[in-house]
Design a protein around this motif. Structure first.
Motif, PDB file in Angstrom:
ATOM      1  N   TYR A   1       3.896 -14.905 -34.371  1.00 50.48           N
ATOM      2  CA  TYR A   1       2.778 -15.257 -33.490  1.00 50.48           C
ATOM      3  C   TYR A   1       1.724 -14.164 -33.567  1.00 50.48           C
ATOM      4  O   TYR A   1       2.034 -12.984 -33.485  1.00 50.48           O
ATOM      5  N   GLU A   2       0.485 -14.588 -33.700  1.00 45.46           N
ATOM      6  CA  GLU A   2      -0.628 -13.643 -33.734  1.00 45.46           C
ATOM      7  C   GLU A   2      -1.853 -14.396 -33.214  1.00 45.46           C
ATOM      8  O   GLU A   2      -2.245 -15.410 -33.801  1.00 45.46           O
ATOM      9  N   PRO A   3      -2.436 -13.920 -32.084  1.00 45.51           N
ATOM     10  CA  PRO A   3      -3.580 -14.645 -31.521  1.00 45.51           C
ATOM     11  C   PRO A   3      -4.669 -14.840 -32.573  1.00 45.51           C
ATOM     12  O   PRO A   3      -4.910 -13.948 -33.385  1.00 45.51           O
TER      13      PRO A   3
ATOM     14  N   TRP B   1      -2.783 -22.857 -35.249  1.00 48.06           N
ATOM     15  CA  TRP B   1      -1.385 -23.088 -34.856  1.00 48.06           C
ATOM     16  C   TRP B   1      -0.576 -23.802 -35.934  1.00 48.06           C
ATOM     17  O   TRP B   1       0.630 -23.572 -36.069  1.00 48.06           O
TER      18      TRP B   1
ATOM     19  N   HIS C   1       1.460 -21.452 -28.228  1.00 46.06           N
ATOM     20  CA  HIS C   1       0.751 -20.343 -27.581  1.00 46.06           C
ATOM     21  C   HIS C   1       1.579 -19.800 -26.409  1.00 46.06           C
ATOM     22  O   HIS C   1       1.713 -18.584 -26.239  1.00 46.06           O
ATOM     23  N   HIS C   2       2.151 -20.700 -25.641  1.00 44.97           N
ATOM     24  CA  HIS C   2       2.951 -20.294 -24.480  1.00 44.97           C
ATOM     25  C   HIS C   2       4.143 -19.433 -24.913  1.00 44.97           C
ATOM     26  O   HIS C   2       4.367 -18.338 -24.391  1.00 44.97           O
TER      27      HIS C   2
ATOM     28  N   GLY D   1       4.709 -17.981 -27.899  1.00 42.92           N
ATOM     29  CA  GLY D   1       4.326 -16.801 -28.671  1.00 42.92           C
ATOM     30  C   GLY D   1       3.771 -15.692 -27.798  1.00 42.92           C
ATOM     31  O   GLY D   1       4.133 -14.517 -27.960  1.00 42.92           O
ATOM     32  N   SER D   2       2.919 -16.044 -26.845  1.00 40.67           N
ATOM     33  CA  SER D   2       2.273 -15.011 -26.042  1.00 40.67           C
ATOM     34  C   SER D   2       3.245 -14.377 -25.052  1.00 40.67           C
ATOM     35  O   SER D   2       3.115 -13.213 -24.710  1.00 40.67           O
ATOM     36  N   ARG D   3       4.239 -15.137 -24.602  1.00 38.96           N
ATOM     37  CA  ARG D   3       5.186 -14.573 -23.639  1.00 38.96           C
ATOM     38  C   ARG D   3       6.391 -13.905 -24.288  1.00 38.96           C
ATOM     39  O   ARG D   3       6.849 -12.858 -23.852  1.00 38.96           O
TER      40      ARG D   3
ATOM     41  N   GLY E   1       7.010 -14.004 -27.985  1.00 32.95           N
ATOM     42  CA  GLY E   1       6.879 -13.738 -29.418  1.00 32.95           C
ATOM     43  C   GLY E   1       7.723 -14.729 -30.193  1.00 32.95           C
ATOM     44  O   GLY E   1       8.630 -15.366 -29.643  1.00 32.95           O
TER      45      GLY E   1
END
Ligand code: ZN
Length: 223
Positions: free
Chosen positions: A84-86, A90, A174-175, A177-179, A181
Motif C-alpha cells: 500500500y502506498e498513497p 488501486w 484504502h481502508h 492499507g491506511s490502517r 498496511g
C-alpha cells in the motif's frame, strides 16, 4: 465482455502456499447484513483469518470434527501484489481475483458475539478459508456487473455482483492499507451476498462466475 483472462494467474495451491495476511470484510452486502439481523455498517468492518485456515478449492472440503453449523459465505477474493502506498491507482494493487468461501461456524460466532469475544474460533478454524485459482482482471467495469454464484447440490444458493458491495474495492483497499498496511501475498475477502447457510457432508459445491466454473468441491467432515 468477460472481465478476466482465463489463463490462470496463480493456482489455488500456490496461493495457499504463499499467502501472508488474510483480511476479510464483514457485512459488505446489504441483503446479507440484514438477513442475519445486523445493521449495515457505516465503515468497513474487518476481521482476519490465520494462514493455516487456507485450503485450495478442489476435491474434498473437510470440515473439522465437532462443528455442526458451518455456513458457506461465497466471496470475491483479491490477491494483493504490491505494498500500500498513497497515490497508487488501486487496480495496480491487485494481481488476481478468485472466488472463495469464508466458512463460518455460526454457532461459535453467535456465542462469541454474545460474550463480546473475538471471532477467530468461528472464522479461522482449519479449512475455513477456501480459494479457487486466481485470474487476472482485464476489465474492472465489466467485473462490477458480472454475477458470481454458489451452487449447492445443483441449486443456486448465493448470487451477487461486486456492484452491490456497500464499500467498493477502492475504498476497502484504502481502508485496509491506511490502517494496517498490506503487501504482496496478502488476501482480501470482500464480503458475502445473501443466502448463507449450513454445509453438510456430501454437499456438492460449484463456484461460478457468469456461468463459468471456477471451483468445485464435495463436503466431508472429520470423524
Ligand atoms: Zn464473509
Amino acid at each position: 465482455m468477460r472481465f478476466y483472462d482465463d489463463d490462470v494467474w496463480l493456482s489455488a495451491e500456490e496461493a495457499v502456499a504463499r499467502v501472508r495476511n488474510i483480511y476479510c470484510v464483514g457485512r459488505n452486502y446489504r441483503d446479507h447484513a440484514t438477513e442475519l439481523g445486523n445493521a449495515v455498517p457505516t465503515e468497513p468492518m474487518l476481521f482476519g483469518k490465520w494462514t493455516h485456515a487456507m485450503v485450495p478449492c478442489g476435491g474434498e472440503l473437510r470440515l473439522p470434527k465437532g462443528r455442526t453449523n458451518i455456513h458457506h459465505e461465497l466471496e470475491l477474493v483479491l490477491w494483493l501484489q504490491r505494498p500500500y502506498e498513497p497515490g497508487t491507482e488501486w487496480t495496480e494493487y491487485v494481481g488476481g481475483i478468485a472466488l472463495g468461501l469464508d466458512l463460518t461456524d455460526r454457532d461459535a460466532q453467535s456465542r462469541l458475539k454474545a460474550a463480546g469475544q473475538p471471532w477467530e474460533d468461528a472464522k479461522s478454524f482449519r479449512g475455513s478459508g477456501v480459494v479457487t485459482d486466481f485470474y487476472p482482471v482485464v476489465d474492472w467495469a465489466a467485473l462490477l456487473d458480472t454475477p458470481f454464484a454458489l451452487e449447492k447440490n445443483g441449486a443456486v444458493v448465493q448470487e451477487g455482483r461486486a456492484a452491490e458491495m456497500v464499500f467498493p474495492f477502492a475504498q476497502l483497499l484504502h481502508h485496509v492499507g491506511s490502517r494496517y498496511g498490506f503487501g504482496p501475498g496478502d488476501l482480501l475477502f470482500t464480503g458475502t451476498p445473501a443466502g448463507v447457510g449450513p454445509l453438510f457432508p456430501g454437499d456438492a459445491l460449484r463456484l461460478l462466475v457468469d456461468g463459468d466454473l471456477w471451483g468445485t468441491c464435495t463436503v466431508s467432515q472429520e470423524a
